[in-house]
Design a protein around this motif. Sequence first.
Motif, PDB file in Angstrom:
ATOM      1  N   GLN A  35       0.845  -1.194   0.000  1.00 22.43           N
ATOM      2  CA  GLN A  35       0.000   0.000   0.000  1.00 22.43           C
ATOM      3  C   GLN A  35       0.879   1.242   0.000  1.00 22.43           C
ATOM      4  N   PHE A  36       0.854   1.985  -1.093  1.00 21.33           N
ATOM      5  CA  PHE A  36       1.658   3.197  -1.256  1.00 21.33           C
ATOM      6  C   PHE A  36       0.754   4.410  -1.333  1.00 21.33           C
ATOM      7  N   THR A  37       1.227   5.535  -0.847  1.00 19.39           N
ATOM      8  CA  THR A  37       0.554   6.818  -1.002  1.00 19.39           C
ATOM      9  C   THR A  37       1.577   7.809  -1.522  1.00 19.39           C
ATOM     10  N   PHE A  38       1.330   8.307  -2.725  1.00 15.16           N
ATOM     11  CA  PHE A  38       2.204   9.311  -3.320  1.00 15.16           C
ATOM     12  C   PHE A  38       1.582  10.682  -3.112  1.00 15.16           C
ATOM     13  N   THR A  39       2.418  11.681  -2.885  1.00 15.43           N
ATOM     14  CA  THR A  39       1.937  13.022  -2.591  1.00 15.43           C
ATOM     15  C   THR A  39       2.660  14.036  -3.460  1.00 15.43           C
ATOM     16  N   ALA A  40       1.888  14.957  -4.034  1.00 12.49           N
ATOM     17  CA  ALA A  40       2.457  16.090  -4.762  1.00 12.49           C
ATOM     18  C   ALA A  40       1.997  17.355  -4.058  1.00 12.49           C
ATOM     19  N   ALA A  41       2.931  18.232  -3.729  1.00 10.04           N
ATOM     20  CA  ALA A  41       2.613  19.525  -3.128  1.00 10.04           C
ATOM     21  C   ALA A  41       2.674  20.574  -4.230  1.00 10.04           C
ATOM     22  N   ASN A  42       1.745  21.502  -4.206  1.00  6.50           N
ATOM     23  CA  ASN A  42       1.691  22.532  -5.237  1.00  6.50           C
ATOM     24  C   ASN A  42       1.611  23.902  -4.587  1.00  6.50           C
ATOM     25  N   GLU A  43       2.301  24.862  -5.197  1.00  7.53           N
ATOM     26  CA  GLU A  43       2.246  26.233  -4.712  1.00  7.53           C
ATOM     27  C   GLU A  43       2.055  27.175  -5.892  1.00  7.53           C
ATOM     28  N   TRP A  44       1.093  28.071  -5.747  1.00  9.60           N
ATOM     29  CA  TRP A  44       0.832  29.076  -6.767  1.00  9.60           C
ATOM     30  C   TRP A  44       1.991  30.056  -6.818  1.00  9.60           C
ATOM     31  N   VAL A  45       2.439  30.403  -8.023  1.00  6.90           N
ATOM     32  CA  VAL A  45       3.514  31.368  -8.202  1.00  6.90           C
ATOM     33  C   VAL A  45       2.922  32.730  -8.571  1.00  6.90           C
ATOM     34  N   GLY A  47      -0.413  34.385 -11.511  1.00  9.00           N
ATOM     35  CA  GLY A  47      -1.268  34.153 -12.668  1.00  9.00           C
ATOM     36  C   GLY A  47      -1.716  32.703 -12.705  1.00  9.00           C
ATOM     37  N   THR A  48      -1.487  32.031 -13.822  1.00  8.30           N
ATOM     38  CA  THR A  48      -1.829  30.604 -13.936  1.00  8.30           C
ATOM     39  C   THR A  48      -0.607  29.715 -13.716  1.00  8.30           C
ATOM     40  N   HIS A  49       0.494  30.301 -13.280  1.00 10.95           N
ATOM     41  CA  HIS A  49       1.754  29.590 -13.053  1.00 10.95           C
ATOM     42  C   HIS A  49       1.780  29.004 -11.636  1.00 10.95           C
ATOM     43  N   SER A  50       2.059  27.719 -11.528  1.00 12.52           N
ATOM     44  CA  SER A  50       2.231  27.085 -10.224  1.00 12.52           C
ATOM     45  C   SER A  50       3.377  26.086 -10.296  1.00 12.52           C
ATOM     46  N   ARG A  51       3.839  25.658  -9.128  1.00 17.29           N
ATOM     47  CA  ARG A  51       4.971  24.727  -9.043  1.00 17.29           C
ATOM     48  C   ARG A  51       4.559  23.539  -8.187  1.00 17.29           C
ATOM     49  N   SER A  52       4.691  22.351  -8.748  1.00 18.51           N
ATOM     50  CA  SER A  52       4.402  21.117  -8.015  1.00 18.51           C
ATOM     51  C   SER A  52       5.711  20.433  -7.659  1.00 18.51           C
ATOM     52  N   THR A  53       5.777  19.903  -6.441  1.00 22.43           N
ATOM     53  CA  THR A  53       6.982  19.220  -5.969  1.00 22.43           C
ATOM     54  C   THR A  53       6.603  17.880  -5.376  1.00 22.43           C
ATOM     55  N   VAL A  54       7.393  16.875  -5.687  1.00 26.13           N
ATOM     56  CA  VAL A  54       7.244  15.566  -5.068  1.00 26.13           C
ATOM     57  C   VAL A  54       8.536  15.237  -4.344  1.00 26.13           C
ATOM     58  N   ASN A  55       8.421  14.620  -3.190  1.00 23.82           N
ATOM     59  CA  ASN A  55       9.597  14.181  -2.453  1.00 23.82           C
ATOM     60  C   ASN A  55       9.226  12.986  -1.581  1.00 23.82           C
ATOM     61  N   GLU A  56       8.440  13.215  -0.553  1.00 24.23           N
ATOM     62  CA  GLU A  56       8.106  12.145   0.381  1.00 24.23           C
ATOM     63  C   GLU A  56       6.886  11.365  -0.086  1.00 24.23           C
ATOM     64  N   PHE A  57       6.898  10.068   0.233  1.00 23.24           N
ATOM     65  CA  PHE A  57       5.766   9.190  -0.047  1.00 23.24           C
ATOM     66  C   PHE A  57       5.761   8.083   0.988  1.00 23.24           C
ATOM     67  N   PHE A  58       4.678   7.359   1.054  1.00 21.97           N
ATOM     68  CA  PHE A  58       4.556   6.256   2.010  1.00 21.97           C
ATOM     69  C   PHE A  58       4.537   4.951   1.233  1.00 21.97           C
ATOM     70  N   GLY A  59       5.311   3.975   1.684  1.00 21.86           N
ATOM     71  CA  GLY A  59       5.334   2.665   1.053  1.00 21.86           C
ATOM     72  C   GLY A  59       6.170   1.694   1.857  1.00 21.86           C
ATOM     73  N   LEU A  60       5.914   0.417   1.678  1.00 22.14           N
ATOM     74  CA  LEU A  60       6.602  -0.637   2.412  1.00 22.14           C
ATOM     75  C   LEU A  60       6.417  -0.458   3.916  1.00 22.14           C
ATOM     76  N   GLY A  61       5.261   0.122   4.292  1.00 24.21           N
ATOM     77  CA  GLY A  61       4.912   0.276   5.696  1.00 24.21           C
ATOM     78  C   GLY A  61       5.572   1.433   6.415  1.00 24.21           C
ATOM     79  N   ASP A  62       6.223   2.333   5.675  1.00 28.04           N
ATOM     80  CA  ASP A  62       6.939   3.428   6.333  1.00 28.04           C
ATOM     81  C   ASP A  62       7.032   4.626   5.398  1.00 28.04           C
ATOM     82  N   ASN A  63       7.424   5.776   5.951  1.00 29.46           N
ATOM     83  CA  ASN A  63       7.664   6.962   5.143  1.00 29.46           C
ATOM     84  C   ASN A  63       8.935   6.766   4.331  1.00 29.46           C
ATOM     85  N   GLN A  64       8.893   7.191   3.086  1.00 27.94           N
ATOM     86  CA  GLN A  64      10.018   7.080   2.163  1.00 27.94           C
ATOM     87  C   GLN A  64      10.261   8.451   1.545  1.00 27.94           C
ATOM     88  N   ALA A  65      11.359   8.601   0.824  1.00 25.98           N
ATOM     89  CA  ALA A  65      11.631   9.848   0.109  1.00 25.98           C
ATOM     90  C   ALA A  65      12.467   9.551  -1.118  1.00 25.98           C
TER      91      ALA A  65
END
Length: 189
Positions: A35-45, A47-65
Amino acid sequence: MTITDTQNNTADNGVNVDALLGAREMLSGAREAAQFTFTAANEWVNGTHSRSTVNEFFGLGDNQAHRQPYSVDTDHPGIFASEDNGPTPPEMVLMGLAGCLTAGVASVAQNRGIQLRSVKSTVEGALDVAGILGIDADVRNGFGGIRVRFEIDADATRDEIEAVIAQSQKRSAVFDAVANPTGIVVELG
């Protein structure tokens, strides 16, 4: 990514099939770890410009990065009175689909002993912006259709390559998310 029965594996496409098969075996006996959970964080810059970042996720029963955070800017083109600081969000979906299917092609080919020389794909999504812009409430906001066209040079017959593509499609998380309804909850935190 997909794993099938291992054949005489003489191909080297840069995929560690033994590790993938080992992970499949391990996770078959420990379903909760799959069971994995992937997360994307987004921040508005602006106008219509935004930035999405991925780093940490959950998998193999623990937090991963990831080994490092990865960011992608999205925007809209100048023809929509925007600054064109990155691909549009719908284009990101197409890029995700291309990347997921290509990873699967490499993995399946490796596992089947098929040496790849090149894999290229073009992914096209037809979208009527009349829905997004509120011109016509009966027009769907999303893609009306998506076409993926592969060009693959490999030591294999056309039938073998088509089977590799079919297996990749069968196991692709992004293909599944795009092709099938996925429950989405949008809320204010």
